[in-house]
Scaffold this active site. Sequence first.
Site, mmCIF file in Angstrom:
data_model
loop_
_atom_site.group_PDB
_atom_site.id
_atom_site.type_symbol
_atom_site.label_atom_id
_atom_site.label_comp_id
_atom_site.label_asym_id
_atom_site.label_seq_id
_atom_site.Cartn_x
_atom_site.Cartn_y
_atom_site.Cartn_z
ATOM 1 N N GLU A 122 3.426 -14.714 2.224
ATOM 2 C CA GLU A 122 3.023 -15.328 0.956
ATOM 3 C C GLU A 122 4.034 -15.110 -0.158
ATOM 4 O O GLU A 122 4.783 -14.137 -0.155
ATOM 5 C CB GLU A 122 1.668 -14.747 0.513
ATOM 6 C CG GLU A 122 0.560 -15.107 1.490
ATOM 7 C CD GLU A 122 -0.816 -14.608 1.060
ATOM 8 O OE1 GLU A 122 -1.791 -15.289 1.380
ATOM 9 O OE2 GLU A 122 -0.923 -13.550 0.431
ATOM 10 N N CYS A 135 7.179 -13.724 -7.269
ATOM 11 C CA CYS A 135 6.942 -12.490 -6.530
ATOM 12 C C CYS A 135 7.234 -12.799 -5.051
ATOM 13 O O CYS A 135 6.532 -13.576 -4.419
ATOM 14 C CB CYS A 135 5.487 -12.089 -6.757
ATOM 15 S SG CYS A 135 5.026 -10.568 -5.968
ATOM 16 N N CYS A 142 3.515 -4.817 6.617
ATOM 17 C CA CYS A 142 4.233 -3.652 6.089
ATOM 18 C C CYS A 142 3.982 -2.483 7.033
ATOM 19 O O CYS A 142 2.878 -2.348 7.564
ATOM 20 C CB CYS A 142 3.723 -3.320 4.679
ATOM 21 S SG CYS A 142 4.687 -2.052 3.841
ATOM 22 N N CYS A 146 -0.209 2.214 2.405
ATOM 23 C CA CYS A 146 -0.746 2.709 1.149
ATOM 24 C C CYS A 146 -2.234 2.360 1.152
ATOM 25 O O CYS A 146 -2.608 1.226 1.453
ATOM 26 C CB CYS A 146 -0.011 2.098 -0.027
ATOM 27 S SG CYS A 146 1.757 2.473 0.041
ATOM 28 N N CYS A 149 -3.674 -0.734 -0.774
ATOM 29 C CA CYS A 149 -2.957 -2.008 -0.684
ATOM 30 C C CYS A 149 -3.445 -2.833 0.495
ATOM 31 O O CYS A 149 -3.497 -2.347 1.620
ATOM 32 C CB CYS A 149 -1.459 -1.733 -0.554
ATOM 33 S SG CYS A 149 -0.491 -3.220 -0.228
ATOM 34 N N GLY A 212 5.418 -6.359 1.985
ATOM 35 C CA GLY A 212 6.463 -5.578 2.646
ATOM 36 C C GLY A 212 7.202 -4.605 1.757
ATOM 37 O O GLY A 212 7.094 -4.639 0.534
ATOM 38 N N GLU A 213 7.947 -3.709 2.410
ATOM 39 C CA GLU A 213 8.747 -2.708 1.707
ATOM 40 C C GLU A 213 10.219 -3.163 1.787
ATOM 41 O O GLU A 213 10.845 -3.090 2.845
ATOM 42 C CB GLU A 213 8.544 -1.341 2.385
ATOM 43 C CG GLU A 213 9.525 -0.260 1.959
ATOM 44 C CD GLU A 213 9.690 -0.103 0.442
ATOM 45 O OE1 GLU A 213 8.703 0.117 -0.262
ATOM 46 O OE2 GLU A 213 10.836 -0.227 -0.029
ATOM 47 N N SER A 266 6.915 2.655 -7.023
ATOM 48 C CA SER A 266 5.461 2.766 -6.947
ATOM 49 C C SER A 266 5.085 4.237 -6.897
ATOM 50 O O SER A 266 4.916 4.806 -5.824
ATOM 51 C CB SER A 266 4.962 2.042 -5.688
ATOM 52 O OG SER A 266 5.223 0.664 -5.805
ATOM 53 N N LEU A 267 4.940 4.836 -8.061
ATOM 54 C CA LEU A 267 4.666 6.275 -8.115
ATOM 55 C C LEU A 267 3.184 6.549 -7.840
ATOM 56 O O LEU A 267 2.849 7.276 -6.908
ATOM 57 C CB LEU A 267 5.103 6.821 -9.484
ATOM 58 C CG LEU A 267 5.079 8.340 -9.620
ATOM 59 C CD1 LEU A 267 6.019 9.007 -8.640
ATOM 60 C CD2 LEU A 267 5.421 8.767 -11.053
ATOM 61 N N ASN A 345 -6.570 -3.807 -8.041
ATOM 62 C CA ASN A 345 -7.161 -5.084 -7.642
ATOM 63 C C ASN A 345 -7.961 -4.876 -6.370
ATOM 64 O O ASN A 345 -7.385 -4.636 -5.319
ATOM 65 C CB ASN A 345 -6.070 -6.130 -7.399
ATOM 66 C CG ASN A 345 -5.443 -6.578 -8.699
ATOM 67 O OD1 ASN A 345 -6.131 -6.947 -9.638
ATOM 68 N ND2 ASN A 345 -4.126 -6.499 -8.761
ATOM 69 N N CYS A 388 -1.490 -8.420 -7.471
ATOM 70 C CA CYS A 388 -0.768 -7.319 -6.833
ATOM 71 C C CYS A 388 -1.545 -6.675 -5.709
ATOM 72 O O CYS A 388 -2.685 -6.259 -5.905
ATOM 73 C CB CYS A 388 -0.560 -6.221 -7.867
ATOM 74 S SG CYS A 388 1.068 -6.167 -8.479
#
Length: 413
Positions: A122, A135, A142, A146, A149, A212-213, A266-267, A345, A388
Amino acid sequence: MADTTLMSIPGQVDPVPVARDITPRADGRIDLIGLPKDRIRELFAEAGLDPKQAKLRAKQVFHWLYHRGVTEFEAMTDIAKTMRPWLAERFVIGRPEVVEAQHSTDGTRKWLLKTADGHEFEMVFIPDADRGTLCVSSQVGCTLNCRFCHTGTMKLVRNLTPGEIVGQVMLARDALGEWPKGSMAGLDEAEDEGHYTSDGRLLTNIVMMGMGEPLYNFDNVKGALKLVMDGDGLALSKRRITLSTSGVVPMMDRCGEEIGVNLAVSLHAVTKEIRDEIVPLNKKYGIEELLQACADYPGASNARRITFEYVMLKDKNDTDEHARELVRLLKQYKLPAKVNLIPFNPWPGAAYDTSTPERVKRFSDIVFEGGISAPVRTPRGRDIDAACGQLKTAAEKKSRAQRDREAAEAIEA
Ligand code: SAH
Ligand code: SF4
């Protein structure tokens, strides 16, 4: 059904080792999108052009592809008429296939795309008053999980190629009608024609924040972003591009040195215990190591700050103490930082809730009082699941439909 065999992924969080720059096509032709000019020249030479011709044609074709956005060799008017079919027999000018395009009530647009070998991913376009941000995805799925996510609940299917990554930007330009006039750009043309202005483009910024990373697909992301930044290519300034990583420490230096784009990290938590839980990569690269890599990030300065993303999870990482600790850490490492607070989200089955608006506000105030800017990001495109961390494709959508069916059956029963 996708026909790519699954790649083996060593360990829990290690990168995908398979390097691929071109997705093979059933018809044997080669997609030129994603290839640098030199590679196009090589391919033209291999196909039989003499070196001088190959160089000249590569230069012309490159310009048509990335500067004018044409999708047919026939449109390349400065290339001999007889040469154009010769090119078309051997090469294609690809775009990811559009499976579905959605428009949110707030103007956000999301596209479900498909690779030539059948994998779905996407991209999202977010228009604002002063900018338009695309974006972009770097992988299908991924490898990192996380906990908050949605993409993280998918298995990694594969890395996207440079062509599939830069192809997203090209497709967005097609859809927004943003190629210099006279292009072949087609998508939604009638709908968007009116917005085109020669001085101000709608698509002004790119964030590598889709699926993805990106630092686990470094070479392909680098190849794609080089084309985006190339003055003869899409010609977008590196200052308008941001790469977001969950903290792949060993690749951060190379990201700054070799790509040179803005960094977002992304802390999401300030203690080992909490970050280990919500960003499991933290067990491998801890907070101190991560912040040190940020302090060493090439090109970071007060004029080019590093963005720290912080997802606000109710009763998890959102207390006053957490906010104060965040300020302390960013100061300890003398980081030129801004903090982006992202209200969580939600998605079906998620283990967390969104912090209350009052909590988010208080957290933001504390960070601001500590001298660090901490705006709250307004969720965009929620009605089309484009916000997100909500990106997740086919399999999940089917199972949601399945769930709806089951719910309906249950009611009937
Ligand atoms: N893999 C990269 C970039 C993609 S995610 C990374 O993790 O940084 C882009 C941002 O959205 C990240 O900061 C990610 O942590 C955040 N995010 C993921 N899921 C979310 C959710 N459900 N709600 C809010 N933010 C989320
Ligand atoms: Fe992957 Fe980023 Fe989602 Fe983590 S937040 S699972 S790294 S896409």
